[in-house]
Design a protein around this motif. Structure first.
Motif, mmCIF file in Angstrom:
data_model
loop_
_atom_site.group_PDB
_atom_site.id
_atom_site.type_symbol
_atom_site.label_atom_id
_atom_site.label_comp_id
_atom_site.label_asym_id
_atom_site.label_seq_id
_atom_site.Cartn_x
_atom_site.Cartn_y
_atom_site.Cartn_z
ATOM 1 N N THR A 109 17.734 -22.707 -16.736
ATOM 2 C CA THR A 109 17.018 -21.559 -16.191
ATOM 3 C C THR A 109 16.894 -21.666 -14.676
ATOM 4 N N PHE A 110 16.502 -22.835 -14.187
ATOM 5 C CA PHE A 110 16.445 -23.102 -12.748
ATOM 6 C C PHE A 110 17.316 -24.325 -12.482
ATOM 7 N N PRO A 111 18.236 -24.241 -11.543
ATOM 8 C CA PRO A 111 19.076 -25.408 -11.256
ATOM 9 C C PRO A 111 18.245 -26.541 -10.651
ATOM 10 N N ALA A 112 18.636 -27.746 -10.971
ATOM 11 C CA ALA A 112 17.961 -28.911 -10.396
ATOM 12 C C ALA A 112 18.165 -28.899 -8.884
ATOM 13 N N PRO A 113 17.197 -29.379 -8.121
ATOM 14 C CA PRO A 113 17.315 -29.356 -6.664
ATOM 15 C C PRO A 113 18.610 -29.983 -6.132
ATOM 16 N N GLY A 114 19.119 -31.016 -6.775
ATOM 17 C CA GLY A 114 20.317 -31.681 -6.272
ATOM 18 C C GLY A 114 21.577 -31.336 -7.040
ATOM 19 N N ARG B 246 7.086 -20.013 -4.813
ATOM 20 C CA ARG B 246 7.171 -21.026 -3.760
ATOM 21 C C ARG B 246 8.567 -21.128 -3.159
ATOM 22 N N CYS B 247 9.566 -21.366 -4.001
ATOM 23 C CA CYS B 247 10.919 -21.609 -3.478
ATOM 24 C C CYS B 247 11.792 -20.360 -3.473
ATOM 25 N N HIS C 71 10.259 -27.284 -10.901
ATOM 26 C CA HIS C 71 10.624 -28.136 -9.759
ATOM 27 C C HIS C 71 9.556 -28.095 -8.680
ATOM 28 N N CYS C 72 8.984 -26.910 -8.430
ATOM 29 C CA CYS C 72 7.950 -26.798 -7.401
ATOM 30 C C CYS C 72 6.613 -27.367 -7.868
#
Length: 161
Positions: free
Chosen positions: A7-12, A118-119, A158-159
């Protein structure tokens, strides 16, 4: 609809691979539907794939103008219309912006957008049961729904970490 991507890609995450996979998906969809994936359509999709955030049409133009002559707004809007009609891009109504989509569903599939405050990332989840419930509720009042868009704002995992 199958969710091949998180659903949301990992930050890296490997964004290059993510983008390449989405372009291959678009090529397959267009080939299957005998649609032309023209250079401008590809460029607009690539601009939208530059991040996982929705972009307005003029932001797409700015992204394209970094490496090519600035396209006319009508050219970008036509490309966006084509991409939306083929389920390769979604319009985020509350942001008046567009989001690339590499999920395997058609343009009529009901999805809900999860928008991180947030992001700014936007996730996409299937929402067919929700859509059916909303349509039934609307129809009981005599209303005939044409389009449903569900957008939920909040904070992604993640946030929160």
């Amino acid at each position: 609809m199958s969710l091949a991507k998180p659903t949301f890609p990992a930050p890296g995450h490997d964004h290059g691979r993510c983008t390449a996979d989405a372009i291959r998906h678009a090529e397959r969809v267009c080939a299957k539907r005998a649609q032309k994936f023209t250079p401008i359509r590809r460029q607009v999709l690539e601009a939208l794939l530059s991040s996982h955030r929705p972009l307005g049409a003029y932001e797409v133009i700015e992204e394209l103008a970094r490496s090519k002559p600035r396209p006319a707004p009508i050219t970008v809007y036509r490309a966006l219309d084509f991409l939306m009609e083929n389920g390769l891009v979604h319009r985020i109504e509350s942001r008046n912006a567009f989001l690339a989509c590499a999920h395997d569903h058609d343009a009529a599939a009901m999805v809900a957008f999860l928008i991180c405050e947030r992001c700014g990332l936007v996730g996409e989840v299937p929402a067919a049961p929700l859509a059916q419930s909303l349509n039934v509720s609307a129809r009981t009042t005599g209303f005939t729904p044409k389009m449903s868009v569900v957008e939920i704002t909040g904070i992604c995992a993640h946030c929160q970490n």
